[in-house]
Design an enzyme around this catalytic site. Structure first.
Site, mmCIF file in Angstrom:
data_model
loop_
_atom_site.group_PDB
_atom_site.id
_atom_site.type_symbol
_atom_site.label_atom_id
_atom_site.label_comp_id
_atom_site.label_asym_id
_atom_site.label_seq_id
_atom_site.Cartn_x
_atom_site.Cartn_y
_atom_site.Cartn_z
ATOM 1 N N LYS A 1 62.870 41.746 46.351
ATOM 2 C CA LYS A 1 62.895 40.277 46.288
ATOM 3 C C LYS A 1 62.320 39.708 44.984
ATOM 4 O O LYS A 1 62.818 38.715 44.469
ATOM 5 C CB LYS A 1 62.150 39.681 47.475
ATOM 6 C CG LYS A 1 62.871 39.880 48.801
ATOM 7 C CD LYS A 1 62.147 39.137 49.915
ATOM 8 C CE LYS A 1 62.784 39.460 51.254
ATOM 9 N NZ LYS A 1 62.219 38.670 52.351
ATOM 10 N N ASP B 1 63.981 32.265 53.046
ATOM 11 C CA ASP B 1 62.923 32.668 53.982
ATOM 12 C C ASP B 1 62.034 31.470 54.304
ATOM 13 O O ASP B 1 61.559 31.317 55.435
ATOM 14 C CB ASP B 1 62.042 33.771 53.368
ATOM 15 C CG ASP B 1 62.749 35.121 53.336
ATOM 16 O OD1 ASP B 1 63.630 35.365 54.183
ATOM 17 O OD2 ASP B 1 62.413 35.942 52.455
#
Ligand code: ATR
Length: 279
Positions: free
Chosen positions: A72, A108
């Site tokens: 990420k 997220d």
């Protein structure tokens, strides 16, 4: 008439074999008859291998990918541009391939915020929150609590205190996590404790406020020992599946289709897969 091209996307990570993302995207596509492919793309924890795979997927006509552990942070670094959320969190779980650019985003944050709002539309507003853990996931949760949900006070407790001190929040010693929780309206576990194969999180729900919400971002098992203890005290709980389903919505809409409903049917399919059904 030419057959329309299959829209392609996937999830890239290591390990990725047990990812539920294909099931989520394929369920939405089947519902609206969209001709898509959504694959698991394993890439070892190596920045060069990751960048190379991204280049290859662009050539192959992929529209975008979800990015998961451990890539990420690197996904954000290799992007040509990034959303304000991805930049603020320092990580991207979405890469979109536009004609001339690689765009990074972070869903997220919204996935967490939306899951909490689904449990209580007022949750977070002027609240005191306690985050357990200070890793990558904690950063997104901290940002969501402060910037999306309007939390007034956020306390972070992490085994390695120095790591918590790098974040913009109050810090409580790991040994004082139960005491710190007494003031909290929201408690979020972002550590890997309680996950299948890991020890349970040693945390007592007995001292929590009666109206507190306990959120565990872990979804395997679906009901972690933390959530079992919180339920036994009559507290409201939110599990990691609620966040997982919602973080997938922006990617599906950007790359594959139009309608991405998070509902009981989707949840039931994911629960069945977690219990050993097809993924
Ligand atoms: P992620 O990106 O999923 O947040 P991470 O960055 O590796 O993953 O963070 C894992 C978190 O779980 C950290 O807060 C870690 O604490 P440390 O910073 O002290 O490593 C926490 N964690 C993992 N194992 C733990 C354990 N046995 N006891 C307490 N905390 C633990």
């Amino acid at each position: 008439m030419n057959k329309p091209e299959i829209r392609k996307a996937g999830v890239i990570g290591w390990p990725v074999a047990h990812s539920l993302s294909p099931l989520i995207h394929r369920t939405w596509a089947a519902r609206e008859g969209a001709d898509i492919s959504y694959e698991r793309i394993p890439v070892e924890p190596n920045d060069e291998a990751f960048a190379e795979k991204i280049g290859q997927l662009r050539v192959e006509g992929y529209r975008g990918v979800n990015v998961t552990i451990p890539h990420k942070e690197h996904a954000l670094k290799i992007a040509d541009s990034a959303s304000a959320t991805a930049r603020a969190v320092g990580a991207a779980n979405m890469l979109t391939f536009s004609d001339d650019e690689l765009l990074a985003d972070n869903s997220d944050v919204e996935g967490f915020a939306a899951a909490l709002r689904a449990a209580d539309p007022e949750a977070g507003k002027c609240a005191t929150a306690l985050i357990l853990g200070a890793g990558g996931a904690a950063k997104g949760v901290l940002y969501a609590l402060k910037e999306r949900l309007g939390a007034r006070r956020v306390i972070i407790s992490n085994r390695t205190k120095a790591r918590a001190e790098t974040l913009d929040a109050e810090v409580a010693d790991w040994s004082a996590r139960n005491t710190a929780a007494a003031d909290a309206d929201i408690i979020v576990n972002t550590t890997s404790l309680g996950m299948t194969g890991n020890p349970p999180l040693d945390f007592h729900c007995s001292g929590l406020k009666p109206g507190a919400v306990v959120f565990d971002i872990v979804y395997s098992p679906l009901e972690t020992p933390l959530l079992t203890a919180a339920k036994a005290r009559g507290l409201r709980t939110v599990d990691g599946l609620e966040m997982l389903m919602r973080q997938a919505v922006p990617g599906y809409r950007a790359w594959l289709g139009t309608k991405a409903d998070v509902d009981a049917d989707l949840r039931a399919r994911l629960e069945a897969a977690l219990k050993g059904g097809a993924r």
